[in-house]
Design a protein around this motif. Sequence first.
Motif, PDB file in Angstrom:
ATOM      1  N   ALA A   1       0.826  -1.214   0.000  1.00  0.00           N
ATOM      2  CA  ALA A   1       0.000   0.000   0.000  1.00  0.00           C
ATOM      3  C   ALA A   1       0.857   1.260   0.000  1.00  0.00           C
ATOM      4  O   ALA A   1       0.575   2.224  -0.725  1.00  0.00           O
ATOM      5  CB  ALA A   1      -0.925  -0.008   1.217  1.00  0.00           C
ATOM      6  N   LEU A   2       1.925   1.252   0.796  1.00  0.00           N
ATOM      7  CA  LEU A   2       2.808   2.423   0.852  1.00  0.00           C
ATOM      8  C   LEU A   2       3.575   2.605  -0.454  1.00  0.00           C
ATOM      9  O   LEU A   2       3.814   3.731  -0.901  1.00  0.00           O
ATOM     10  CB  LEU A   2       3.775   2.301   2.034  1.00  0.00           C
ATOM     11  CG  LEU A   2       3.137   2.341   3.431  1.00  0.00           C
ATOM     12  CD1 LEU A   2       4.194   2.229   4.516  1.00  0.00           C
ATOM     13  CD2 LEU A   2       2.324   3.608   3.615  1.00  0.00           C
ATOM     14  N   VAL A   3       3.958   1.491  -1.071  1.00  0.00           N
ATOM     15  CA  VAL A   3       4.626   1.568  -2.377  1.00  0.00           C
ATOM     16  C   VAL A   3       3.676   2.171  -3.406  1.00  0.00           C
ATOM     17  O   VAL A   3       4.059   3.012  -4.229  1.00  0.00           O
ATOM     18  CB  VAL A   3       5.109   0.176  -2.829  1.00  0.00           C
ATOM     19  CG1 VAL A   3       5.556   0.213  -4.294  1.00  0.00           C
ATOM     20  CG2 VAL A   3       6.263  -0.302  -1.952  1.00  0.00           C
TER      21      VAL A   3
ATOM     22  N   GLY B   1      10.803  -0.033   5.700  1.00  0.00           N
ATOM     23  CA  GLY B   1      11.337   0.563   6.923  1.00  0.00           C
ATOM     24  C   GLY B   1      10.239   1.146   7.794  1.00  0.00           C
ATOM     25  O   GLY B   1      10.235   0.982   9.017  1.00  0.00           O
ATOM     26  N   ALA B   2       9.269   1.819   7.144  1.00  0.00           N
ATOM     27  CA  ALA B   2       8.165   2.421   7.892  1.00  0.00           C
ATOM     28  C   ALA B   2       7.271   1.358   8.515  1.00  0.00           C
ATOM     29  O   ALA B   2       6.830   1.482   9.667  1.00  0.00           O
ATOM     30  CB  ALA B   2       7.347   3.317   6.962  1.00  0.00           C
ATOM     31  N   VAL B   3       6.988   0.302   7.763  1.00  0.00           N
ATOM     32  CA  VAL B   3       6.154  -0.777   8.295  1.00  0.00           C
ATOM     33  C   VAL B   3       6.884  -1.500   9.423  1.00  0.00           C
ATOM     34  O   VAL B   3       6.271  -1.968  10.389  1.00  0.00           O
ATOM     35  CB  VAL B   3       5.735  -1.757   7.175  1.00  0.00           C
ATOM     36  CG1 VAL B   3       5.008  -2.967   7.760  1.00  0.00           C
ATOM     37  CG2 VAL B   3       4.841  -1.054   6.168  1.00  0.00           C
ATOM     38  N   ALA B   4       8.208  -1.576   9.329  1.00  0.00           N
ATOM     39  CA  ALA B   4       8.989  -2.186  10.407  1.00  0.00           C
ATOM     40  C   ALA B   4       8.784  -1.418  11.709  1.00  0.00           C
ATOM     41  O   ALA B   4       8.611  -2.002  12.778  1.00  0.00           O
ATOM     42  CB  ALA B   4      10.464  -2.206  10.035  1.00  0.00           C
TER      43      ALA B   4
ATOM     44  N   ALA C   1       5.253   7.323  10.565  1.00  0.00           N
ATOM     45  CA  ALA C   1       6.713   7.223  10.629  1.00  0.00           C
ATOM     46  C   ALA C   1       7.370   7.960   9.462  1.00  0.00           C
ATOM     47  O   ALA C   1       8.408   8.595   9.621  1.00  0.00           O
ATOM     48  CB  ALA C   1       7.139   5.749  10.634  1.00  0.00           C
ATOM     49  N   LEU C   2       6.765   7.858   8.287  1.00  0.00           N
ATOM     50  CA  LEU C   2       7.322   8.515   7.106  1.00  0.00           C
ATOM     51  C   LEU C   2       7.215  10.038   7.167  1.00  0.00           C
ATOM     52  O   LEU C   2       7.968  10.745   6.501  1.00  0.00           O
ATOM     53  CB  LEU C   2       6.614   8.013   5.849  1.00  0.00           C
ATOM     54  CG  LEU C   2       6.966   6.567   5.429  1.00  0.00           C
ATOM     55  CD1 LEU C   2       5.941   6.060   4.431  1.00  0.00           C
ATOM     56  CD2 LEU C   2       8.362   6.510   4.844  1.00  0.00           C
TER      57      LEU C   2
END
Length: 206
Positions: free
Chosen positions: A165-167, A178-181, A203-204
């Motif tokens: 989704a973020l991509v 990294g954000a999902v982590a 986070a982003l």
Amino acid sequence: MIGKLKGTVDTVEEDCVTLDVHGVGYVAFCGARTLAGLPGAGEAASLFIETYVREDMIRLYGFASAAERDWFRLLQSVQGVGAKVALAVVGTLSTGDLANAIALQDRTMVARAPGVGPKVAARIVAELKDKAPAFSGAAAAESFGLKRDLGEGVAPAPIADAVSALVNLGYSREQAAGAVAVAVKEAGEDGPSTTLIRLGLKALSR
């Protein structure tokens, strides 16, 4: 032992570059990404070098960064992975993308490298899952280095969905992972994808 070369680009071929260092031409075999990032002939360039000495030859492998060279070395610790395959992998994936692929157990991404079949890709992500974070330096790899069984080499659906989704929102795979982590650390491993996406976006934005 040669560890680094700094000189001017003489010629660039399909799989190697000749670097002129004070009048001596050193041939270094490089991955596609490293070769594509080199400047034109006559311009200054530097490469981190891995030197292989055999009974019948000496071969130099060149890398754009020390991290890329570290991955090249680490990949060869996997059964069935030699210099040719390791170079293909680092020549196809950035160090961040490779760290993410291993952290997410994404063998499909690793299999994008030429000459890397599904079985070899599966071995790479499986055998390096506990070793990769120390080499990557990437927040995503460090965060996703969770001790859990990811089944058939596929990330849990909520995590995979959140990254996707973020991509789709325009972030790179490395940024998204990294954000999902970070989101997983806050929401827990069982957090739903909607929560992971929300926390990932938070986070982003920091």
